[in-house]
Design an enzyme around this catalytic site. Structure first.
Site, PDB file in Angstrom:
ATOM      1  N   MET A  14       0.811  -1.211   0.000  1.00  0.00           N
ATOM      2  CA  MET A  14       0.000   0.000   0.000  1.00  0.00           C
ATOM      3  C   MET A  14       0.845   1.262   0.000  1.00  0.00           C
ATOM      4  O   MET A  14       0.580   2.203  -0.754  1.00  0.00           O
ATOM      5  CB  MET A  14      -0.940   0.002   1.228  1.00  0.00           C
ATOM      6  CG  MET A  14      -1.956  -1.110   1.229  1.00  0.00           C
ATOM      7  SD  MET A  14      -2.985  -1.153  -0.248  1.00  0.00           S
ATOM      8  CE  MET A  14      -3.998   0.307  -0.030  1.00  0.00           C
ATOM      9  N   ASP A  33      10.865   3.480   5.224  1.00  0.00           N
ATOM     10  CA  ASP A  33      10.696   2.104   5.682  1.00  0.00           C
ATOM     11  C   ASP A  33      11.863   1.790   6.626  1.00  0.00           C
ATOM     12  O   ASP A  33      12.790   2.599   6.769  1.00  0.00           O
ATOM     13  CB  ASP A  33      10.683   1.128   4.490  1.00  0.00           C
ATOM     14  CG  ASP A  33       9.909  -0.156   4.793  1.00  0.00           C
ATOM     15  OD1 ASP A  33       8.800  -0.335   4.268  1.00  0.00           O
ATOM     16  OD2 ASP A  33      10.422  -0.989   5.567  1.00  0.00           O
ATOM     17  N   VAL A  90       2.187   0.805   7.730  1.00  0.00           N
ATOM     18  CA  VAL A  90       3.009  -0.272   8.302  1.00  0.00           C
ATOM     19  C   VAL A  90       2.088  -1.455   8.603  1.00  0.00           C
ATOM     20  O   VAL A  90       0.866  -1.335   8.472  1.00  0.00           O
ATOM     21  CB  VAL A  90       3.764   0.223   9.580  1.00  0.00           C
ATOM     22  CG1 VAL A  90       4.736   1.337   9.211  1.00  0.00           C
ATOM     23  CG2 VAL A  90       2.829   0.660  10.676  1.00  0.00           C
ATOM     24  N   GLU A  92      -0.492  -4.322   9.918  1.00  0.00           N
ATOM     25  CA  GLU A  92      -1.756  -4.126  10.653  1.00  0.00           C
ATOM     26  C   GLU A  92      -1.637  -4.601  12.112  1.00  0.00           C
ATOM     27  O   GLU A  92      -2.319  -5.544  12.535  1.00  0.00           O
ATOM     28  CB  GLU A  92      -2.871  -4.869   9.892  1.00  0.00           C
ATOM     29  CG  GLU A  92      -4.278  -4.638  10.394  1.00  0.00           C
ATOM     30  CD  GLU A  92      -4.883  -3.295   9.993  1.00  0.00           C
ATOM     31  OE1 GLU A  92      -4.116  -2.360   9.703  1.00  0.00           O
ATOM     32  OE2 GLU A  92      -6.116  -3.201   9.982  1.00  0.00           O
ATOM     33  N   LYS A  97       1.843   0.532  14.906  1.00  0.00           N
ATOM     34  CA  LYS A  97       1.299   1.827  14.477  1.00  0.00           C
ATOM     35  C   LYS A  97       1.495   2.873  15.586  1.00  0.00           C
ATOM     36  O   LYS A  97       1.906   4.003  15.321  1.00  0.00           O
ATOM     37  CB  LYS A  97      -0.167   1.672  14.085  1.00  0.00           C
ATOM     38  CG  LYS A  97      -0.313   0.725  12.875  1.00  0.00           C
ATOM     39  CD  LYS A  97      -1.614   0.852  12.179  1.00  0.00           C
ATOM     40  CE  LYS A  97      -1.856  -0.194  11.105  1.00  0.00           C
ATOM     41  NZ  LYS A  97      -1.300   0.100   9.803  1.00  0.00           N
ATOM     42  N   SER A 119      -6.893  -1.048   7.900  1.00  0.00           N
ATOM     43  CA  SER A 119      -8.109  -1.600   7.302  1.00  0.00           C
ATOM     44  C   SER A 119      -9.184  -1.769   8.366  1.00  0.00           C
ATOM     45  O   SER A 119     -10.363  -1.886   8.037  1.00  0.00           O
ATOM     46  CB  SER A 119      -7.844  -2.974   6.706  1.00  0.00           C
ATOM     47  OG  SER A 119      -6.711  -2.957   5.891  1.00  0.00           O
ATOM     48  N   HIS A 140      -8.245   5.435   4.542  1.00  0.00           N
ATOM     49  CA  HIS A 140      -8.225   4.037   4.093  1.00  0.00           C
ATOM     50  C   HIS A 140      -8.285   3.949   2.566  1.00  0.00           C
ATOM     51  O   HIS A 140      -9.345   4.124   1.963  1.00  0.00           O
ATOM     52  CB  HIS A 140      -9.403   3.281   4.736  1.00  0.00           C
ATOM     53  CG  HIS A 140      -9.420   1.828   4.426  1.00  0.00           C
ATOM     54  ND1 HIS A 140     -10.578   1.099   4.328  1.00  0.00           N
ATOM     55  CD2 HIS A 140      -8.418   0.950   4.175  1.00  0.00           C
ATOM     56  CE1 HIS A 140     -10.282  -0.156   4.036  1.00  0.00           C
ATOM     57  NE2 HIS A 140      -8.988  -0.275   3.948  1.00  0.00           N
ATOM     58  N   ASN A 143      -6.815  -1.345  -2.485  1.00  0.00           N
ATOM     59  CA  ASN A 143      -5.752  -1.980  -3.253  1.00  0.00           C
ATOM     60  C   ASN A 143      -6.266  -2.366  -4.647  1.00  0.00           C
ATOM     61  O   ASN A 143      -7.323  -3.008  -4.720  1.00  0.00           O
ATOM     62  CB  ASN A 143      -5.313  -3.241  -2.482  1.00  0.00           C
ATOM     63  CG  ASN A 143      -4.085  -3.889  -3.055  1.00  0.00           C
ATOM     64  OD1 ASN A 143      -3.427  -3.337  -3.916  1.00  0.00           O
ATOM     65  ND2 ASN A 143      -3.789  -5.088  -2.586  1.00  0.00           N
ATOM     66  N   GLU A 152     -11.647   6.023   2.146  1.00  0.00           N
ATOM     67  CA  GLU A 152     -12.536   6.240   3.289  1.00  0.00           C
ATOM     68  C   GLU A 152     -11.795   7.118   4.295  1.00  0.00           C
ATOM     69  O   GLU A 152     -10.653   6.809   4.660  1.00  0.00           O
ATOM     70  CB  GLU A 152     -12.901   4.904   3.949  1.00  0.00           C
ATOM     71  CG  GLU A 152     -13.785   4.021   3.084  1.00  0.00           C
ATOM     72  CD  GLU A 152     -14.160   2.690   3.741  1.00  0.00           C
ATOM     73  OE1 GLU A 152     -15.238   2.183   3.461  1.00  0.00           O
ATOM     74  OE2 GLU A 152     -13.351   2.152   4.535  1.00  0.00           O
ATOM     75  N   ASN A 190     -15.752  -2.590   3.557  1.00  0.00           N
ATOM     76  CA  ASN A 190     -15.522  -3.971   3.998  1.00  0.00           C
ATOM     77  C   ASN A 190     -16.688  -4.485   4.836  1.00  0.00           C
ATOM     78  O   ASN A 190     -17.044  -5.660   4.781  1.00  0.00           O
ATOM     79  CB  ASN A 190     -14.218  -4.080   4.784  1.00  0.00           C
ATOM     80  CG  ASN A 190     -13.014  -3.985   3.859  1.00  0.00           C
ATOM     81  OD1 ASN A 190     -13.121  -4.262   2.667  1.00  0.00           O
ATOM     82  ND2 ASN A 190     -11.884  -3.579   4.398  1.00  0.00           N
TER      83      ASN A 190
END
Ligand SMILES: NC(=O)c1ccc[n+]([C@@H]2O[C@H](COP(=O)([O-])OP(=O)(O)OC[C@H]3O[C@@H](n4cnc5c(N)ncnc54)[C@H](O)[C@@H]3O)[C@@H](O)[C@H]2O)c1
Length: 403
Positions: A14, A33, A90, A92, A97, A119, A140, A143, A152, A190
């Site tokens: 992502m 990263d 990063v 989930e 986070k 997500s 959000h 993909n 979102e 979702n």
């Protein structure tokens, strides 16, 4: 607040694409990263997206070079001193986070917005662990982020309206569709998608119809692809993981078909594994048929588009009843996020319910509830609408407004 410079943390699937989208809009962006290999891979992805535009004649080589020069790959927080928004992508895990936001606090101005591409995790919880809860928000992406139009935007309990407005404006400047969604498990797309995918899987597991028949029927109905094709693209492990989470949060109505677990167990994870519901390599579909044969056939289980699609309508009504988003935003999110159409027009589940007739949908859900149980229990708001005579297009009153 105008955003002049952005940063993305995490150069994976992502993060890399989000950085490409930002650079494409003309803004400088740092892609950070902790792993040089991932950073190189992320930069390669960005170059490839631009190269494919050049190859298609949509961009000159000079434009590609100038857009690429806007992306700075980094392993440290040097250069973060004038960043206006940071988007974390990063893994989930709440712990990672929170740790990233803690590190950022020491390196960016106190006005910097902290956005999360999570997500499912709680934005309010992330915000509470920072020195700036009013500036923390969910952003959000879907993909592949360089293709999917929808973002979102999820305010946490303490997010300020100013932050919401800034992030909506920023998202629109990226040529994306921003839909503001109140925090809830699964957010909007979702949350609406999983009951639909789950019901298609129940139909298959119970022997009501084949994958190809179910997929064909839903494409005919207006979906850009069938549920099994979509699940194979998404990953069966991802479906199982998100489904389990929604089941924990929403209880009975989000009950999960056991077929997901069985497929994960034998490594049928979808396209990425070369096999999921369908097979993508040399292997035929015998192995999948053998898995299906191991489930007892239910002679009373019948497939129909209504059985698979009405749960999505019902979930949309539940989201509306909980004030998660407005009717237009709910439909906009499903159109931009899932590519839904109905009779050739771009329509979401609420407008489709209006066309079908809310009384027809309610009656259908009640019948399905009698036959298959609680997961079809109609939303209270749907009953109230029908009692009030708001039956949709035919009475000029439904979820949408009609002249
Ligand atoms: N993959 C999807 O389809 C999808 C869709 C929407 C949202 N998301 C969400 O986006 C986020 C990222 O998912 P992904 O699929 O891109 O993951 P990924 O595993 O592809 O990438 C994660 C990246 O983060 C890096 N990373 C790990 N710890 C870090 C740290 N402390 N600082 C900086 N970088 C660090 C990793 O090296 C890796 O490059 C997750 O929250 C996920 O739920 C994923």
């Amino acid at each position: 607040m105008y955003i002049f410079k952005a940063a993305v943390i995490g150069a994976g699937t992502m993060g890399a694409e989000i950085a490409q989208v930002i650079s494409f809009s003309g803004l400088p962006v740092i892609l950070k990263d902790v792993d040089q290999g991932m950073l190189d891979k992320g930069m390669k992805t960005i170059r490839e997206i631009y190269q494919s535009r050049v190859d298609k004649g949509k961009m000159s080589a000079g434009e590609m070079a100038s857009k690429l020069s806007l992306v700075e790959a980094a392993l440290t927080y040097d250069g973060f001193g004038d960043v206006d928004i940071v988007i974390e992508a990063v893994p989930e895990k709440m712990g990672i986070k929170k740790a990233v936001f803690k590190e950022l606090q020491a390196c960016v101005p106190e006005t910097t917005i902290f956005a999360s591409n999570t997500s499912a995790l709680s934005i309010s919880e992330m915000a509470a662990a920072t020195d700036r809860p009013a500036k923390v928000i969910g952003m959000h992406y879907f993909n592949p982020a360089h293709v999917m139009k929808l973002v979102e935007i999820i305010p946490g309990l303490d997010t300020s309206q100013e932050t919401v407005d800034d992030v909506v404006m920023f998202t629109e400047s990226l040529r994306k569709v921003a839909v503001v969604v109140q925090e809830c498990p699964g957010f909007l797309v979702n949350r609406l998608l999983m009951p639909y995918l789950g019901e298609a899987t129940y139909c298959l597991q119970e022997g009501a119809a084949s994958m190809t028949d179910i997929d064909a029927a839903l494409v005919d109905f207006g979906m850009p692809m069938g549920p099994f094709t979509l699940m194979d693209m998404t990953g069966i492990d991802v479906c199982a993981y998100v489904g389990k989470y929604l089941n924990e949060e929403y209880g009975t109505r989000a009950t999960l078909p056991v077929l997901y677990g069985k497929m994960v167990e034998v490594g049928r994870l979808g396209e990425k594994a070369g096999k999921g519901f369908y097979s993508y390599g040399d292997e035929g579909d015998e192995a999948m048929q053998a898995i299906l044969a191991s489930f007892p056939k239910d002679p009373n289980s019948k497939f129909g588009v209504e059985r698979v699609f009405y749960p999505m309508i019902n979930e949309a009504v539940l989201a509306l009843q909980e004030h998660i988003a407005s009717p237009n935003d709910i439909d906009m999110a499903t159109i931009a996020g899932l590519g839904m159409t109905y009779h050739g027009d771009r329509k979401g589940p609420l407008a489709i319910a209006d066309e079908i007739g809310l009384d027809v949908v309610l009656n259908g859900l009640q019948e399905l509830q009698k036959q298959y149980g609680e997961r079809f229990r109609p939303a209270q708001l749907l009953k109230t609408k029908v009692r009030a005579g708001h039956l949709g297009v035919k009475t000029h009153r439904g979820f949408m407004e009609y002249a």
